[in-house]
Write an enzyme that holds these catalytic residues in place. Sequence first.
Site, PDB file in Angstrom:
ATOM      1  N   LYS A  22       0.837  -1.214   0.000  1.00 20.06           N
ATOM      2  CA  LYS A  22       0.000   0.000   0.000  1.00 20.06           C
ATOM      3  C   LYS A  22       0.863   1.252   0.000  1.00 20.06           C
ATOM      4  CE  LYS A  22      -1.691   1.628   4.067  1.00 20.06           C
ATOM      5  NZ  LYS A  22      -1.396   3.037   4.385  1.00 20.06           N
ATOM      6  N   ASN A  23       1.853   1.292   0.900  1.00 21.00           N
ATOM      7  CA  ASN A  23       2.610   2.533   1.068  1.00 21.00           C
ATOM      8  C   ASN A  23       3.645   2.772  -0.037  1.00 21.00           C
ATOM      9  OD1 ASN A  23       1.084   3.160   3.242  1.00 21.00           O
ATOM     10  ND2 ASN A  23       2.614   2.579   4.781  1.00 21.00           N
ATOM     11  N   CYS A 116      -4.848  12.416  13.416  1.00 19.79           N
ATOM     12  CA  CYS A 116      -5.582  11.163  13.233  1.00 19.79           C
ATOM     13  C   CYS A 116      -5.422  10.311  14.477  1.00 19.79           C
ATOM     14  CB  CYS A 116      -5.105  10.432  11.989  1.00 19.79           C
ATOM     15  SG  CYS A 116      -3.474   9.745  12.159  1.00 19.79           S
ATOM     16  N   ARG A 121       0.550  14.340  13.509  1.00 22.35           N
ATOM     17  CA  ARG A 121       1.027  14.178  12.141  1.00 22.35           C
ATOM     18  C   ARG A 121       1.021  15.458  11.296  1.00 22.35           C
ATOM     19  NH1 ARG A 121      -1.151   8.602   9.808  1.00 22.35           N
ATOM     20  NH2 ARG A 121       0.775   8.730   8.635  1.00 22.35           N
ATOM     21  N   ASP A 309       4.540   0.456  12.112  1.00 21.69           N
ATOM     22  CA  ASP A 309       3.348  -0.172  11.528  1.00 21.69           C
ATOM     23  C   ASP A 309       3.203  -1.650  11.921  1.00 21.69           C
ATOM     24  OD1 ASP A 309       2.638   2.193  10.354  1.00 21.69           O
ATOM     25  OD2 ASP A 309       3.391   1.686   8.363  1.00 21.69           O
ATOM     26  N   ARG A 403      -8.569  -0.543   4.471  1.00 17.01           N
ATOM     27  CA  ARG A 403      -7.664   0.471   3.919  1.00 17.01           C
ATOM     28  C   ARG A 403      -6.335  -0.157   3.523  1.00 17.01           C
ATOM     29  NH1 ARG A 403      -6.385   5.228   7.554  1.00 17.01           N
ATOM     30  NH2 ARG A 403      -5.088   5.523   5.734  1.00 17.01           N
TER      31      ARG A 403
HETATM   32  N1  EPU Z   1       6.561  14.517  11.076  1.00 14.95           N
HETATM   33  C1  EPU Z   1       6.588  15.855  11.397  1.00 14.95           C
HETATM   34  N2  EPU Z   1       6.431  16.763  10.373  1.00 14.95           N
HETATM   35  C2  EPU Z   1       6.251  16.377   9.080  1.00 14.95           C
HETATM   36  C3  EPU Z   1       6.227  14.999   8.754  1.00 14.95           C
HETATM   37  C4  EPU Z   1       6.381  14.092   9.790  1.00 14.95           C
HETATM   38  O1  EPU Z   1       6.744  16.222  12.558  1.00 14.95           O
HETATM   39  O2  EPU Z   1       6.119  17.232   8.213  1.00 14.95           O
HETATM   40  C5  EPU Z   1       6.740  13.513  12.149  1.00 14.95           C
HETATM   41  C6  EPU Z   1       5.481  12.646  12.330  1.00 14.95           C
HETATM   42  O3  EPU Z   1       4.523  13.265  13.156  1.00 14.95           O
HETATM   43  C7  EPU Z   1       6.079  11.395  12.927  1.00 14.95           C
HETATM   44  C8  EPU Z   1       7.425  11.280  12.231  1.00 14.95           C
HETATM   45  O4  EPU Z   1       7.717  12.584  11.740  1.00 14.95           O
HETATM   46  O5  EPU Z   1       6.272  11.572  14.310  1.00 14.95           O
HETATM   47  C9  EPU Z   1       7.519  10.307  11.098  1.00 14.95           C
HETATM   48  O6  EPU Z   1       6.357  10.374  10.275  1.00 14.95           O
HETATM   49  P1  EPU Z   1       6.392  10.159   8.708  1.00 14.95           P
HETATM   50  O7  EPU Z   1       6.281  11.481   8.043  1.00 14.95           O
HETATM   51  O8  EPU Z   1       7.543   9.287   8.338  1.00 14.95           O
HETATM   52  O9  EPU Z   1       5.035   9.374   8.475  1.00 14.95           O
HETATM   53  P2  EPU Z   1       4.153   9.457   7.182  1.00 14.95           P
HETATM   54  O10 EPU Z   1       5.018   9.684   6.015  1.00 14.95           O
HETATM   55  O11 EPU Z   1       3.013  10.382   7.416  1.00 14.95           O
HETATM   56  C10 EPU Z   1       4.314   6.916   6.567  1.00 14.95           C
HETATM   57  C11 EPU Z   1       3.352   5.782   6.359  1.00 14.95           C
HETATM   58  C12 EPU Z   1       2.730   5.398   7.692  1.00 14.95           C
HETATM   59  C13 EPU Z   1       3.865   4.977   8.632  1.00 14.95           C
HETATM   60  C14 EPU Z   1       4.883   6.108   8.768  1.00 14.95           C
HETATM   61  C15 EPU Z   1       6.102   5.736   9.590  1.00 14.95           C
HETATM   62  C16 EPU Z   1       2.595   6.150   4.103  1.00 14.95           C
HETATM   63  C17 EPU Z   1       1.500   6.531   3.182  1.00 14.95           C
HETATM   64  N3  EPU Z   1       2.335   6.201   5.409  1.00 14.95           N
HETATM   65  O12 EPU Z   1       3.555   8.000   7.110  1.00 14.95           O
HETATM   66  O13 EPU Z   1       1.890   4.278   7.442  1.00 14.95           O
HETATM   67  O14 EPU Z   1       3.354   4.665   9.899  1.00 14.95           O
HETATM   68  O15 EPU Z   1       5.354   6.511   7.461  1.00 14.95           O
HETATM   69  O16 EPU Z   1       6.749   4.635   9.044  1.00 14.95           O
HETATM   70  O17 EPU Z   1       3.680   5.779   3.656  1.00 14.95           O
HETATM   71  C18 EPU Z   1       0.079   2.808   7.810  1.00 14.95           C
HETATM   72  O18 EPU Z   1       0.327   2.279   6.724  1.00 14.95           O
HETATM   73  O19 EPU Z   1      -0.740   2.304   8.631  1.00 14.95           O
HETATM   74  C19 EPU Z   1       0.748   4.068   8.173  1.00 14.95           C
HETATM   75  C20 EPU Z   1       0.292   4.865   9.139  1.00 14.95           C
END
Ligand code: EPU
Length: 424
Positions: A22-23, A116, A121, A309, A403
Amino acid sequence: MEKLIIEGSRELVGQVTMSGAKNAALPLIAATLLAPGTHELTNVPDLRDTRTILAIISELGCVWRRQDSTLFIDSTNVDYSEVSYDLVKTMRASVLVLGPLLTRLGRAKVSLPGGCAIGERPINFHIHGFERLGVHCTLEHGYVEAWRDTELRGSTIHFDIPSVTATENLLMASVLARGTTVLKNAAREPEIGNLIEMLTNMGGDIEGKGTDQLTIRGVSKLKAARTAIIPDRIETGTYLMAIAAAGGQATITGCQPRHLPALLDKLMEAGVEIDCGSNSIKVNMDSQRRKRLKGVDIKTMVYPGYPTDLQAQFMALMSLSSGICVIKETIFENRFMHVAELRRLGAHIRTEGNSAVVTGRGPAGLSGARVMATDLRASSSLVIAALAASGRTEISRIYHLERGYENLVDKLTGLGARVWKENE
Ligand code: EPU
């Protein structure tokens, strides 16, 4: 609304094949916006989230068709740059269209994702990175509005924390920028490697795949290409733990064991017998091994550390161990929503801040109950616990599961589980 019924305490046996990730599918589908033409993506899972991103790119002007697990996406006529709240509110990853739209159309307006179930996030890293490339951004009325006056200019961007989707968004924004962009402290997840593979197939010039420093030399043109989505490592880990929890002997095929270094290590340390091939994993969990399952600590980290995850699923498994373990969540601030639900099944879990202490109740320690799914991975931990629990478990709000897990009921049934859906 549908609920999932599981009659547990049955061993899982046989073979189950994994779907595409998915990701990885989400950013790769967004990346088709970058270049006109018909893109071909293979091994694309048919999930609620992939349907959402397809609805978004359709609104932006793409036309697509699915043939089994292959998607053909024609992005020739992308001419609209706005994504509404109605679509973003169901999936935060909708922000992945920001980078490609800025590149292709020079502007984008996307509803700001709210917090969420797993945490606040924010998307400040995405915004900061775009600004470094010369983009103007405003946040008003719940929307991020971003535009460029001239072409995007390469720059050096240092992320405070490695972020998966921020790294992906900046890769897509810089691949056609003038000059060189360097992303430092970038995330290294295999899904990012898959996106780099696609951008390279399209004619991009990116160095550093698999490392925390990516160098993107802007090219003048990209073309549509064909790319395969990698197997879903989180789905693989979930089935691994389901088999370990319920017991039995089963083989997971169509997976990439090398994408799960931390989980495989922890499972072996706990006493799960695992035999990895290049694209398969054999799990053997007979009743003696189940009785001896050890408590093993984990701490979630960015890749290649233990994935957040797969934290909830590990907690479910540890509830069946004969020991004690500490689970520390360092990525998201609120990712213990499953604890209260696992307790309803009989698990002994105490939380303090971002740590949870699980006192294993042994292989027969859980019993069926009515529980509620709160987010995608939390729901899968309830499925794992229910498969091992005696009696009947009813999991409501299973749209969360849909999802991210393709054909969950069929795949589990194929392994001998008693599981079906019913209307609430
Ligand atoms: N963060 C910030 N600012 C930002 C972006 C991130 O503070 O602008 C923080 C987040 O709050 C978090 C950390 O950085 O504490 C890491 O978050 P990240 O940005 O890596 O998460 P994401 O890109 O929003 C993806 C996956 C998630 C997975 C996370 C961590 C996708 C579409 N989603 O989310 O997947 O948990 O990386 O590996 O790739 C899931 O599939 O169930 C899922 C939640």
